[in-house]
Design a protein around this motif. Structure first.
Motif, mmCIF file in Angstrom:
data_model
loop_
_atom_site.group_PDB
_atom_site.id
_atom_site.type_symbol
_atom_site.label_atom_id
_atom_site.label_comp_id
_atom_site.label_asym_id
_atom_site.label_seq_id
_atom_site.Cartn_x
_atom_site.Cartn_y
_atom_site.Cartn_z
ATOM 1 N N THR A 5 0.820 -1.206 0.000
ATOM 2 C CA THR A 5 0.000 0.000 0.000
ATOM 3 C C THR A 5 0.858 1.262 0.000
ATOM 4 N N LYS A 41 4.318 3.631 -0.903
ATOM 5 C CA LYS A 41 5.167 3.827 -2.080
ATOM 6 C C LYS A 41 6.379 2.908 -1.991
ATOM 7 N N GLN A 68 2.953 3.116 -6.369
ATOM 8 C CA GLN A 68 2.003 3.174 -5.268
ATOM 9 C C GLN A 68 0.658 2.745 -5.833
ATOM 10 N N PHE A 69 0.139 1.651 -5.307
ATOM 11 C CA PHE A 69 -1.136 1.143 -5.774
ATOM 12 C C PHE A 69 -2.270 2.001 -5.221
ATOM 13 N N THR A 70 -3.313 2.145 -6.007
ATOM 14 C CA THR A 70 -4.474 2.931 -5.609
ATOM 15 C C THR A 70 -5.507 2.008 -4.960
ATOM 16 N N GLU A 71 -6.617 2.588 -4.598
ATOM 17 C CA GLU A 71 -7.720 1.819 -4.009
ATOM 18 C C GLU A 71 -8.630 1.219 -5.076
ATOM 19 N N GLU A 72 -8.287 1.419 -6.346
ATOM 20 C CA GLU A 72 -9.095 0.904 -7.449
ATOM 21 C C GLU A 72 -9.313 -0.599 -7.271
ATOM 22 N N GLY A 76 -5.590 3.151 -13.724
ATOM 23 C CA GLY A 76 -6.003 3.630 -12.410
ATOM 24 C C GLY A 76 -5.554 2.772 -11.243
ATOM 25 N N TYR A 77 -4.699 1.783 -11.481
ATOM 26 C CA TYR A 77 -4.236 0.908 -10.402
ATOM 27 C C TYR A 77 -2.982 1.440 -9.709
ATOM 28 N N LEU A 78 -2.229 2.323 -10.388
ATOM 29 C CA LEU A 78 -1.050 2.959 -9.803
ATOM 30 C C LEU A 78 -1.242 4.478 -9.870
ATOM 31 N N THR A 79 -0.710 5.169 -8.873
ATOM 32 C CA THR A 79 -0.840 6.625 -8.853
ATOM 33 C C THR A 79 0.165 7.249 -9.817
#
Length: 173
Positions: free
Chosen positions: A29, A31, A116-120, A103-106
């Protein structure tokens, strides 16, 4: 580059899938430097090559797990680890860029060469397939999660030094 045979190492879609596997398995979760993900991805794809890494004393038992995956080694001769690792980089970068666009990485982290993985939400069929493969390779996945948590990336005795996959002497530590 012309390929006569398919190799997962040179497939950006497969690399994106492996990144998601690492994310789900290790609950990434925060970076993480892109080079850390690249190294973990390399050993997820080639677990039998993990035995050449220099481990902390308490982790030397991981070599036995790595050797148990020797049957996955390809039939023909392959280049040494740094060469394959270097050749994989453009495909890994393409995979990360694709995950940013999906949308899976910022994008902010990616601009700084970090992941950094997103909340997607990952689609259920894809998540199920990740869990299936992670369960099948649970011992290696657990080792990779431990490596990510306990081994720093840069400097002497960092992941770059211990794997020999990247230059570490000019790192800022």
């Amino acid at each position: 580059m012309t390929q006569l045979t398919y190799n997962e190492a040179f497939d950006p879609y497969h690399a994106a899938f492996r990144f998601l596997r690492l994310h789900l398995a290790c609950d990434i979760t925060a970076k993480v430097p892109f080079d850390t993900i690249r190294i973990l991805d390399f050993y997820l794809l080639f677990p039998y090559r993990l035995q050449s890494m220099k481990f902390f004393d308490q982790d030397t038992g991981w070599r036995k797990v790595s050797k148990s995956y020797g049957k996955q080694a390809p039939y023909g001769a392959m280049p040494d680890d740094p060469v394959i690792f270097s050749r994989m980089e453009p495909f890994q970068r393409a995979a990360a860029s694709s995950l940013v666009l999906s949308g899976y990485l910022t994008p902010e982290a990616w601009d700084r060469n970090e992941v950094q993985f997103t909340e997607e939400a990952i689609p259920d069929p894809l998540k199920l397939r990740c869990f299936e493969l992670n369960t099948r390779m649970n011992d290696v996945v657990e080792i990779l999660c431990q490596i990510r948590a306990r081994y720093p990336l840069g400097g002497r005795d960092g992941l770059k030094d211990r794997t020999g996959l990247l230059e570490y002497r000019y790192d800022t530590v």
